[in-house]
Design an enzyme around this catalytic site. Sequence first.
Site, PDB file in Angstrom:
ATOM      1  N   TYR A  33       0.825  -1.201   0.000  1.00 45.93           N
ATOM      2  CA  TYR A  33       0.000   0.000   0.000  1.00 45.93           C
ATOM      3  C   TYR A  33       0.863   1.257   0.000  1.00 45.93           C
ATOM      4  O   TYR A  33       2.081   1.193   0.200  1.00 45.93           O
ATOM      5  CB  TYR A  33      -0.948   0.000   1.201  1.00 45.93           C
ATOM      6  CG  TYR A  33      -0.309   0.322   2.544  1.00 45.93           C
ATOM      7  CD1 TYR A  33       0.528  -0.594   3.171  1.00 45.93           C
ATOM      8  CD2 TYR A  33      -0.526   1.544   3.171  1.00 45.93           C
ATOM      9  CE1 TYR A  33       1.110  -0.299   4.405  1.00 45.93           C
ATOM     10  CE2 TYR A  33       0.045   1.845   4.406  1.00 45.93           C
ATOM     11  CZ  TYR A  33       0.858   0.924   5.014  1.00 45.93           C
ATOM     12  OH  TYR A  33       1.434   1.215   6.226  1.00 45.93           O
ATOM     13  N   ARG A  52       8.260   4.066  -4.624  1.00 48.75           N
ATOM     14  CA  ARG A  52       8.314   3.039  -3.579  1.00 48.75           C
ATOM     15  C   ARG A  52       7.303   1.926  -3.851  1.00 48.75           C
ATOM     16  O   ARG A  52       7.575   0.751  -3.590  1.00 48.75           O
ATOM     17  CB  ARG A  52       8.080   3.656  -2.202  1.00 48.75           C
ATOM     18  CG  ARG A  52       8.270   2.613  -1.097  1.00 48.75           C
ATOM     19  CD  ARG A  52       8.213   3.211   0.283  1.00 48.75           C
ATOM     20  NE  ARG A  52       6.938   3.858   0.525  1.00 48.75           N
ATOM     21  CZ  ARG A  52       6.701   4.684   1.538  1.00 48.75           C
ATOM     22  NH1 ARG A  52       7.663   4.956   2.412  1.00 48.75           N
ATOM     23  NH2 ARG A  52       5.519   5.242   1.707  1.00 48.75           N
ATOM     24  N   ARG A 100      -7.032 -20.763  -2.337  1.00 47.95           N
ATOM     25  CA  ARG A 100      -6.040 -20.587  -1.281  1.00 47.95           C
ATOM     26  C   ARG A 100      -4.885 -21.569  -1.445  1.00 47.95           C
ATOM     27  O   ARG A 100      -5.088 -22.783  -1.438  1.00 47.95           O
ATOM     28  CB  ARG A 100      -6.691 -20.771   0.102  1.00 47.95           C
ATOM     29  CG  ARG A 100      -5.750 -20.423   1.234  1.00 47.95           C
ATOM     30  CD  ARG A 100      -6.416 -20.494   2.600  1.00 47.95           C
ATOM     31  NE  ARG A 100      -5.467 -20.110   3.640  1.00 47.95           N
ATOM     32  CZ  ARG A 100      -4.571 -20.943   4.179  1.00 47.95           C
ATOM     33  NH1 ARG A 100      -4.514 -22.190   3.780  1.00 47.95           N
ATOM     34  NH2 ARG A 100      -3.727 -20.511   5.106  1.00 47.95           N
ATOM     35  N   LYS A 147       6.429  -2.198   1.819  1.00 49.43           N
ATOM     36  CA  LYS A 147       5.280  -1.598   2.511  1.00 49.43           C
ATOM     37  C   LYS A 147       4.061  -2.511   2.388  1.00 49.43           C
ATOM     38  O   LYS A 147       3.135  -2.238   1.613  1.00 49.43           O
ATOM     39  CB  LYS A 147       5.006  -0.192   1.957  1.00 49.43           C
ATOM     40  CG  LYS A 147       4.178   0.677   2.893  1.00 49.43           C
ATOM     41  CD  LYS A 147       4.248   2.127   2.479  1.00 49.43           C
ATOM     42  CE  LYS A 147       3.266   3.030   3.198  1.00 49.43           C
ATOM     43  NZ  LYS A 147       3.383   3.091   4.644  1.00 49.43           N
ATOM     44  N   GLU A 179      12.143   2.094  14.261  1.00 51.09           N
ATOM     45  CA  GLU A 179      11.291   3.209  13.846  1.00 51.09           C
ATOM     46  C   GLU A 179      10.042   3.239  14.698  1.00 51.09           C
ATOM     47  O   GLU A 179       9.882   2.422  15.609  1.00 51.09           O
ATOM     48  CB  GLU A 179      10.929   3.075  12.353  1.00 51.09           C
ATOM     49  CG  GLU A 179      10.245   1.767  12.018  1.00 51.09           C
ATOM     50  CD  GLU A 179      10.064   1.520  10.515  1.00 51.09           C
ATOM     51  OE1 GLU A 179       9.959   2.474   9.750  1.00 51.09           O
ATOM     52  OE2 GLU A 179       9.990   0.331  10.149  1.00 51.09           O
ATOM     53  N   LEU A 203      11.070   0.941   7.122  1.00 49.41           N
ATOM     54  CA  LEU A 203      10.469   1.415   5.876  1.00 49.41           C
ATOM     55  C   LEU A 203      11.253   2.649   5.409  1.00 49.41           C
ATOM     56  O   LEU A 203      11.600   3.505   6.221  1.00 49.41           O
ATOM     57  CB  LEU A 203       9.000   1.794   6.094  1.00 49.41           C
ATOM     58  CG  LEU A 203       8.312   2.195   4.793  1.00 49.41           C
ATOM     59  CD1 LEU A 203       8.059   0.975   3.917  1.00 49.41           C
ATOM     60  CD2 LEU A 203       7.015   2.919   5.067  1.00 49.41           C
TER      61      LEU A 203
HETATM   62  N1  PDD Z   1       3.016   4.951   7.447  1.00 49.25           N
HETATM   63  N2  PDD Z   1       7.703   3.622   8.925  1.00 49.25           N
HETATM   64  C1  PDD Z   1       6.561   2.921   8.955  1.00 49.25           C
HETATM   65  C2  PDD Z   1       6.539   1.603   9.650  1.00 49.25           C
HETATM   66  C3  PDD Z   1       5.400   3.444   8.330  1.00 49.25           C
HETATM   67  O1  PDD Z   1       4.262   2.727   8.340  1.00 49.25           O
HETATM   68  C4  PDD Z   1       5.467   4.703   7.687  1.00 49.25           C
HETATM   69  C5  PDD Z   1       4.286   5.299   6.978  1.00 49.25           C
HETATM   70  C6  PDD Z   1       6.685   5.406   7.706  1.00 49.25           C
HETATM   71  C7  PDD Z   1       6.852   6.754   7.053  1.00 49.25           C
HETATM   72  O2  PDD Z   1       6.843   6.656   5.651  1.00 49.25           O
HETATM   73  P1  PDD Z   1       6.350   7.867   4.725  1.00 49.25           P
HETATM   74  O3  PDD Z   1       7.139   9.050   5.111  1.00 49.25           O
HETATM   75  O4  PDD Z   1       6.632   7.409   3.357  1.00 49.25           O
HETATM   76  O5  PDD Z   1       4.883   8.037   5.013  1.00 49.25           O
HETATM   77  C8  PDD Z   1       7.789   4.828   8.324  1.00 49.25           C
HETATM   78  C9  PDD Z   1       1.848   5.395   6.719  1.00 49.25           C
HETATM   79  C10 PDD Z   1       1.668   6.871   6.694  1.00 49.25           C
HETATM   80  C11 PDD Z   1       0.618   4.646   7.241  1.00 49.25           C
HETATM   81  O6  PDD Z   1       0.742   3.444   7.363  1.00 49.25           O
HETATM   82  O7  PDD Z   1      -0.423   5.250   7.448  1.00 49.25           O
END
Ligand code: PDD
Length: 283
Positions: A33, A52, A100, A147, A179, A203
Amino acid sequence: MSRIVYVNGAYVPEEEAKVSVFDRGFLFADGVYEVTSVLEGRLLDFEGHMRRLRRSLAELDMAAPASDEELLEIHRELVRRNGVEEGLVYLQVTRGAADRDFVYPAGVAPTLVMFTQEKQIVESPAAERGIRVISIPDERWGRRDIKTVQLLYPSMGKMMAKAAGADDAWMVEEGFVTEGTSNNAYIVKGGRIITRHLGNEILHGITRAAVLRLAREAQMEVEERPFTIEEAQGADEAFITSATTFVQPVVAIDDVEIGGGRPGPIARRLREIYVEEARRNAV
Ligand code: PDD
């Protein structure tokens, strides 16, 4: 008023938006996503999010559902149809619906779902007062650079934070912060911005890339290396970044206050320059 949602080529009211129970996103979390922010009806860092997305798809040998141009058109059409001025567009691609089986199915069309969510992102009480985080062990799988939609552990982490009276959690692996549950983590010491280096453990945030570039352009020193919770607790400032929070100060870690418990000047400045630049380059 019901939203208009995009599902596999059709714009439909959300009540009518459906995917198969055999969809591998549902059965295996076999999907990826992106979340792209919307400001003044325009998309922030769109190219970065599409880059990405391509990488996530490639890492999982998953077919791309549409070209970047087509995806841009769908994003814009959804923003237009839903009259979104400020908020986000969520995009999800799964491997599609099949019997499945752990083996990837051949010749199956990917599922593409997109929807908008209105949200106030520039004026933010959390950015004004700063957030409080707790530390928790990082118990996610090893390919956090992809992601994927398997977000159960981050969700558990947010619940642990909530139970502890905090706003979010920073995850720790082998003694070092990876993170936040849905954001990248930073500390500032002696004017130097420190954040974990890229790898499979985190990420690769699109906001992270932009903020580090802008910091370097503004002659700030950036160091990409791991740091511990103890080092963070002794830092001058701490903050997080993500598409929907931009730059948000962290004012306490495990109840130890950072910078006197108030947002620091570097986080504040980075937020300003990031929002300014994102607005200028919005599409
Ligand atoms: N989350 N690390 C993780 C684990 C994340 O899920 C996200 C983003 C980030 C930051 O990535 P970016 O700057 O590209 O948004 C870092 C999104 C916003 C979410 O899951 O809603």
